[in-house]
Design an enzyme around this catalytic site. Structure first.
Site, short mmCIF file in Angstrom:
data_model
loop_
_atom_site.label_atom_id
_atom_site.label_comp_id
_atom_site.label_asym_id
_atom_site.label_seq_id
_atom_site.Cartn_x
_atom_site.Cartn_y
_atom_site.Cartn_z
N HIS A 110 0.86 -1.19 0.00
CA HIS A 110 0.00 0.00 0.00
C HIS A 110 0.89 1.23 0.00
O HIS A 110 1.71 1.41 0.89
CB HIS A 110 -0.91 0.02 1.22
CG HIS A 110 -1.87 1.19 1.22
ND1 HIS A 110 -3.14 1.10 0.72
CD2 HIS A 110 -1.71 2.48 1.65
CE1 HIS A 110 -3.75 2.27 0.84
NE2 HIS A 110 -2.90 3.13 1.40
N CYS A 111 0.74 2.08 -1.00
CA CYS A 111 1.58 3.26 -1.15
C CYS A 111 0.83 4.49 -0.62
O CYS A 111 -0.19 4.89 -1.21
CB CYS A 111 1.97 3.46 -2.61
SG CYS A 111 3.05 4.88 -2.88
N PRO A 112 1.29 5.10 0.46
CA PRO A 112 0.60 6.31 0.96
C PRO A 112 0.72 7.49 0.02
O PRO A 112 -0.14 8.38 0.01
CB PRO A 112 1.30 6.58 2.30
CG PRO A 112 2.64 5.93 2.18
CD PRO A 112 2.44 4.74 1.30
#
Length: 380
Positions: free
Chosen positions: A180-182
């Site tokens: 998951h890439c913020p």
């Protein structure tokens, strides 16, 4: 008066029930949920005899993971706005400061090169970041279907196809989940993995380009600002040695007089903008370049970030039994890249890799071909 039923006094049962009722009325629902969650964590430490150190560590750090997931979900849009603002500031500096300087001082051949390459970078960065942010990574069906699956998700209580993992931030399962890439406020999965990696490549390339081409401008701007500070600090009449400047100060006519600073507000903004651009692009080039190389290595091996850890554990486990583990999704490094980039023929290296392309990846993310040996996936 006490009445006993089954050997126990009724008044004691009534007191316990009244205490529970007061607990439900006086304590907020969020506090009760946290208390129940803490009790569940405490009971999970002694769940069964097969509890290991890994299980205990995961349970103890579960509140930390929960807090990190909630904060990442909360500040996801803030991170996206930061990427847009920082990238837009560099483009704005390039148009307002660097482009006029290039048009005045560079040869026509270099002017054409910088204009073409710079605008190609801007188009590629904008396109791939938009697609990586807005494209859903892919989700398995919520109900059991005829599609093959390898296990059930304990949190979603739904079937999980191969290479599917649960994201605690998105609170759903993701097909071929990488992480998951913020900075995208989105998961990197089957349908947007190529966009994410292409964005990392072109952004790193753009930062390296700005850092190398703007090195001399940065040195001149830095010397100019340092010379201005020296002029403002020294009293009048003290000689000051001249240094190479970018904008703003006229060389002294006499070595026995300190020239008055001729920096205007525009000159200061120009020099500070060049320093800001070079420091930001150089920092991002180093940090994002390392991340890009890491993902390039994973793609060459046919792995995701999650599968990297899973495969490492499997190799260690099978090595103790004198057996070798082979990744079933590794087709050879060249075929891995063809499969990842969606290359089917030679012209696709230009139309689908060097130019913006919204073509979907191979497969639907539910089923995967397993090759026991290396062979070409597609003719190229």
């Amino acid at each position: 008066m006490r009445v006993c039923i089954g050997g126990g006094p009724v008044w004691r049962c009534v007191r316990v029930c009244c205490g529970r009722a007061r607990w439900r009325v006086c304590v907020p629902a969020c506090v009760r949920r946290l208390w129940a969650y803490a009790q569940l964590l405490a009971r999970s430490l002694c769940f069964n005899t097969h509890t290991s150190c890994d299980t205990v560590n995961d349970t103890l750090f579960e509140p930390v993971f929960w807090l990190a997931d909630r904060l990442t979900r909360l500040f996801g849009r803030v991170f996206v706005c930061m990427v847009i603002v920082l990238t837009s500031s560099i483009v704005l500096i390039a148009y307002l400061v660097l482009l006029p300087l290039v048009l005045r001082t560079y040869a026509p051949v270099w002017i054409v090169w910088h204009l073409c390459f710079g605008h190609w970078l801007i188009v590629m960065i904008t396109f791939h970041y938009y697609k990586a942010t807005c494209t859903p990574p892919g989700h398995p069906p919520q109900r059991k279907s005829e599609l093959p699956f390898v296990s059930y998700c304990k949190k979603c209580v739904t079937p999980k196809p191969a290479r599917t993992h649960h994201c605690g931030i998105c609170n759903t399962c993701i097909l071929k989940m990488d992480h998951h890439c913020p900075w995208l406020n989105n998961c990197v999965g089957h349908f947007n993995h190529r966009y994410f990696f292409s964005f990392c490549v072109v952004l790193t390339l753009g930062c390296v380009y700005c850092s190398i081409s703007g090195r001399k401008l940065f040195i001149d701007a830095y010397n100019a600002m340092e010379h201005l500070k020296a002029l403002e600090a020294e009293p009048a009449g003290v000689p000051v040695k001249g240094v190479g400047l970018l904008i703003g100060i006229v060389p002294p006519e006499s070595s026995f007089q300190t020239p008055a600073p001729t920096f205007t507000l525009k000159d200061k903004l120009v020099n500070k903008s060049i320093i800001y651009m070079w420091v930001l692009t150089s920092t991002v080039a180093v940090a994002l370049g390392g991340l890009t190389l890491w993902h390039a290595m994973l793609i060459s091996r046919g792995e995701t970030s999650i599968e990297r850890h899973i495969n490492k554990k499997e190799r260690t486990r099978l090595a103790k039994r004198n057996r070798a583990y082979r990744n079933p999704f590794h087709y050879g490094w060249l075929n891995n890249w063809k499969h990842f980039l969606g290359v089917e023929k030679r012209s696709h290296w230009i139309t689908r890799v060097l130019l913006p392309s919204g073509h979907p990846p191979f497969g639907d993310g539910f089923t995967w071909d397993v090759y026991p040996h290396r062979k070409h996936l597609v003719p190229v």
